[in-house]
Design an enzyme around this catalytic site. Structure first.
Site, PDB file in Angstrom:
ATOM      1  N   GLU A 154       0.858  -1.190   0.000  1.00 21.87           N
ATOM      2  CA  GLU A 154       0.000   0.000   0.000  1.00 21.87           C
ATOM      3  C   GLU A 154       0.886   1.229   0.000  1.00 21.87           C
ATOM      4  O   GLU A 154       1.960   1.238   0.620  1.00 21.87           O
ATOM      5  CB  GLU A 154      -0.916   0.022   1.237  1.00 21.87           C
ATOM      6  CG  GLU A 154      -1.758   1.302   1.274  1.00 21.87           C
ATOM      7  CD  GLU A 154      -2.893   1.280   2.277  1.00 21.87           C
ATOM      8  OE1 GLU A 154      -2.821   0.492   3.250  1.00 21.87           O
ATOM      9  OE2 GLU A 154      -3.841   2.059   2.096  1.00 21.87           O
ATOM     10  N   CYS A 183      -6.594   0.993   2.650  1.00 19.06           N
ATOM     11  CA  CYS A 183      -7.578   2.087   2.661  1.00 19.06           C
ATOM     12  C   CYS A 183      -7.443   2.993   1.445  1.00 19.06           C
ATOM     13  O   CYS A 183      -8.390   3.696   1.089  1.00 19.06           O
ATOM     14  CB  CYS A 183      -7.411   2.917   3.926  1.00 19.06           C
ATOM     15  SG  CYS A 183      -7.902   2.053   5.406  1.00 19.06           S
ATOM     16  N   ASN A 193     -11.994  -3.018  -0.117  1.00 19.13           N
ATOM     17  CA  ASN A 193     -10.908  -3.270   0.845  1.00 19.13           C
ATOM     18  C   ASN A 193     -11.526  -3.860   2.101  1.00 19.13           C
ATOM     19  O   ASN A 193     -12.192  -4.876   2.032  1.00 19.13           O
ATOM     20  CB  ASN A 193     -10.116  -1.981   1.102  1.00 19.13           C
ATOM     21  CG  ASN A 193      -9.006  -2.193   2.119  1.00 19.13           C
ATOM     22  OD1 ASN A 193      -8.340  -3.216   2.086  1.00 19.13           O
ATOM     23  ND2 ASN A 193      -8.828  -1.274   3.047  1.00 19.13           N
ATOM     24  N   GLU A 194     -11.334  -3.219   3.248  1.00 19.14           N
ATOM     25  CA  GLU A 194     -11.925  -3.830   4.449  1.00 19.14           C
ATOM     26  C   GLU A 194     -13.299  -3.219   4.699  1.00 19.14           C
ATOM     27  O   GLU A 194     -13.521  -2.567   5.695  1.00 19.14           O
ATOM     28  CB  GLU A 194     -10.985  -3.715   5.661  1.00 19.14           C
ATOM     29  CG  GLU A 194     -10.546  -2.328   5.991  1.00 19.14           C
ATOM     30  CD  GLU A 194      -9.687  -2.251   7.241  1.00 19.14           C
ATOM     31  OE1 GLU A 194      -9.010  -3.202   7.607  1.00 19.14           O
ATOM     32  OE2 GLU A 194      -9.712  -1.162   7.844  1.00 19.14           O
TER      33      GLU A 194
HETATM   34  O1  AHR Z   1      -2.380  -1.498   6.784  1.00 20.12           O
HETATM   35  C1  AHR Z   1      -2.862  -0.255   7.157  1.00 20.12           C
HETATM   36  C2  AHR Z   1      -4.362  -0.146   7.014  1.00 20.12           C
HETATM   37  O2  AHR Z   1      -4.991  -1.013   7.876  1.00 20.12           O
HETATM   38  C3  AHR Z   1      -4.914  -0.527   5.667  1.00 20.12           C
HETATM   39  O3  AHR Z   1      -4.860   0.507   4.769  1.00 20.12           O
HETATM   40  C4  AHR Z   1      -6.333  -0.855   5.986  1.00 20.12           C
HETATM   41  O4  AHR Z   1      -6.874  -1.792   5.093  1.00 20.12           O
HETATM   42  C5  AHR Z   1      -6.300  -1.320   7.420  1.00 20.12           C
HETATM   43  O5  AHR Z   1      -7.193  -0.630   8.177  1.00 20.12           O
END
Ligand code: AHR
Length: 673
Positions: free
Chosen positions: A47, A238, A369-370
């Protein structure tokens, strides 16, 4: 309560006193192979956080190369050697609509030189004798000199750039650095009066990973290669979601000519209170084509994750109405064509035009993503249906939310078990080390017939400082024995985040730390690398005896962070301290046993390979440990916690070893056939 606490801890210490003396016996049943280990079990999660891309892995040395930061001349300064002129940022008749700003030098008197200098990402680091590639888009009647100067102003090399003329033109040159520098700058200098417009000013080391022109930093990518990851998930995290929808990651913005990639601000600019980074931008120079190419260069599977019409649910919470998702779904379908389609298809042709007519062979794609909640489950199935209808062979990664065992996670699994289709479910765990020890068995009882799991983001957060300590790494290793043992249903796993640039971080802990010149892996990096490098092909059943159930003392830092009561969910009253997984590695023809001792004292362990007819052979033992569980690597001591390899002659199908306190031991014994 206090008395109860003291009594609990005394009992723990009493148990400890005996535990170190109890030998551990590990029996590996080589005659009863278990299941095939997922070939994608260990990968990396990339990321653009902590300056992971621009200023990090992406080898571009010029910051704000296209003058698109809100502070348009950020990282730039005027150079005036006794002349007179102006530097302005203009927007009239730009290079293209996606790159609207450019710099204009209007020089009335050049003196001994008038121009602009870029100081890179906290200085430009150069290696003596290496070549650096300069390129500039320019327009106007002035020729320029591109000079690299060290921190004292001493020139380390230069090249001439011809006068471009009335239309925008790409000018290029090469500079060989006559000396090393840590804080050099790139100076574009005119020596005559006149006017010139400048945009997309770039300086790259020629020496990038696999010598890709305008590629990625060789040293950082080598750290990835050394891990032997089976896949790379990108571009996040994120960042996929964006703080709001306009800020989301859109892969189509990240391909083609770099001059035509619109820039975006990085959502990690202000994601965390007190850690703002207002000049953190995404050039998208490291875009989807480059990610696919890097995966190919690393020999790993690409796992892109796309936005599913939802912005960050912690921040703006913006949603695309479900009847307006078509462009998002189309982006997913087009991405599959970009990655895998024939060079005659519209998006396959774009890939071919970038120099890669062969397909990239993408097999897995993440949707969201999450994300969590009913909002996600109103959107995700729309993507799933469209992707499967056109590309039934693509496996889809689906989110279970930001954590496990909470309401979002329960809702997600209820949905999957209740008929919502899912191939691979992405779970995230950012928890204290204790949690990882407790959860080493969490998949042992998971039903085998549901969707498989992607342990997509995890890291043990050790206390308030979240140092990447040995303690954290050992806890992760213990957990990973469980991932390996259950790799029939745990398909993939990756630690997160991957990179951290010293002095520019938003999130800790991280796997790999770097600055402009140096890089080191944390203790956790070595755990990931050891598991990935020695991943067996088939699991073997293991029986452990003498690894008593203990009550380890709750570290003071965890008391401070997670509460004083040792009997919190983070600290059950019993926990094993030796964790084992074993398998057979058919590529290297060996048995592999991972042994983790999370106990604060050494334990003697005998590993018996039951059913193996061992005669004399050379075994290899790799041990990762250090004097203290708090130990961590740093630029000053990059290998304080690093694997140590020993050879050991084995004559019988059993090996007795001392497992150091706080350690991971990987035992590799050749298969005698
Ligand atoms: O790894 C850092 C963050 O943690 C990522 O962007 C997100 O997916 C999670 O909340």
């Amino acid at each position: 309560m206090k008395r109860f606490l003291i009594a609990s801890l005394s009992l723990a210490f009493a148990l400890f006193a005996r535990a170190a003396d109890i030998p551990v016996r590990v029996t590996v049943d080589t005659a009863a192979p278990g299941h095939a280990v997922s070939p994608l079990l260990h990968g990396v999660f990339f990321e653009d956080i902590n300056y992971g891309a621009d200023g990090g892995l992406y080898a571009e040395l010029v910051q704000n190369r296209s003058f698109e930061h809100t502070e348009s001349l950020y990282a730039w300064g005027t150079v005036n050697r006794g002349g007179a002129g102006d530097v302005t940022v203009e927007t009239a008749e730009p290079l293209n609509a996606k790159n609207p700003h450019y710099a204009r030098l209007t020089i009335r008197d050049a003196g001994k030189g008038f121009g602009l200098a870029n100081s890179g990402f906290g200085g430009i680091a150069l290696k003596q004798g290496e070549n650096y590639l300069v390129s500039v888009r320019a327009r106007g009647d002035l020729a320029l000199r591109a000079v690299i100067e060290d921190e004292t102003g001493r020139p380390l090399g230069e090249c001439a750039l011809e006068a471009p003329g009335a239309a925008w033109k790409k000018l290029e040159g090469t500079i060989k650095a006559s000396g090393p520098a840590s804080h050099a700058r790139l100076v574009l200098l005119a020596t005559a009066a006149g006017r010139v417009d400048l945009d997309v000013v770039s300086l790259f080391p020629e020496n990038t990973f696999k010598q890709r022109r305008h590629g990625v930093r060789a040293d950082l990518a080598q750290m990835l290669a050394d891990m032997r990851p089976a896949f790379m998930r990108f571009p996040g995290g994120c960042i996929v979601e964006g703080k709001d929808l306009p800020n989301r990651y859109q892969w189509k913005d990240t391909i083609g000519d770099i001059a035509e990639r619109p820039q975006n601000w990085n959502r990690w600019q202000d994601a965390i209170r007190g850690q703002t980074a207002p000049q953190y931008y995404q050039t998208y120079g490291l875009g989807f084509f480059e990610f696919f190419q890097l995966c190919e260069d690393l020999g790993c599977a690409p796992v892109p994750i796309l936005n599913c019409g939802m912005a960050c649910q912690y921040q703006s919470k913006q949603l695309v109405p479900t009847d307006q998702l078509d462009p998002f779904v189309q982006d997913a379908l087009d991405l599959i064509e970009f990655a895998n389609g024939s060079p005659t298809s519209p998006w396959g042709a774009r890939r071919a035009a970038m120099g890669h007519p062969e397909p990239f062979g993408m097999k897995i794609l993440g949707v969201g993503n999450e994300q969590w909640g009913e909002e996600y489950f109103a959107r995700y199935p729309i993507f799933h249906a469209a992707i499967k209808a056109k590309y039934p062979g693509i496996q889809i990664v689906t989110s279970a939310g930001p954590g496990v065992d909470d309401g979002h996670w329960k809702l997600a699994w209820d949905k999957f078990r209740g008929g919502t289709p899912a191939d691979i479910v992405d779970e995230h765990y950012y928890r204290p080390p204790q949690w990882f020890l407790e959860n080493a068995t969490r998949y042992d009882a998971q039903p085998r017939n549901g969707p498989r799991v992607f342990a997509g983001e995890f890291a043990a957060h050790d206390g308030r400082t979240r140092r990447a300590s040995l303690r954290a790494a050992v806890a992760e290793a213990a957990f990973m024995t469980g991932l390996l043992r259950n790799s029939d249903i745990v398909a993939m796993s990756s630690y997160a985040p991957l990179f951290a640039k010293a002095g520019a971080i938003q999130w800790q802990p991280d796997l790999i730390w770097f600055d402009n010149e140096r890089v080191y892996g944390t203790a956790s990096y070595h755990v990931q690398a050891l598991f990935a490098r020695h991943r067996p092909d088939t699991t073997l059943p293991v029986k452990i005896e003498g690894a008593p159930i203990l009550l380890p003392p709750l570290p003071a830092r965890d008391v401070a962070t997670y509460g004083a009561n040792p009997l919190t969910p983070y600290h059950p009253d019993s926990l094993p301290t030796v964790f084992v997984a074993a398998g057979r590695n058919d590529r290297d023809h060996e048995f592999v046993v991972f042994l983790v001792n999370s106990y604060a004292e050494p334990r003697t362990a005998t590993v018996e390979l039951r059913g193996a007819t061992q005669t004399t052979a050379q075994a290899h033992i790799t041990t990762l440990t250090s004097a203290n569980a708090d130990d961590a690597n740093s630029f000053e001591e990059p290998r304080k916690v690093a694997p140590r390899l020993e050879a050991l002659a084995v004559t019988a199908a059993s090996v007795t070893r001392s497992l150091p306190a706080n350690s991971l031991t990987v035992l590799r014994i050749p298969l005698i056939r």
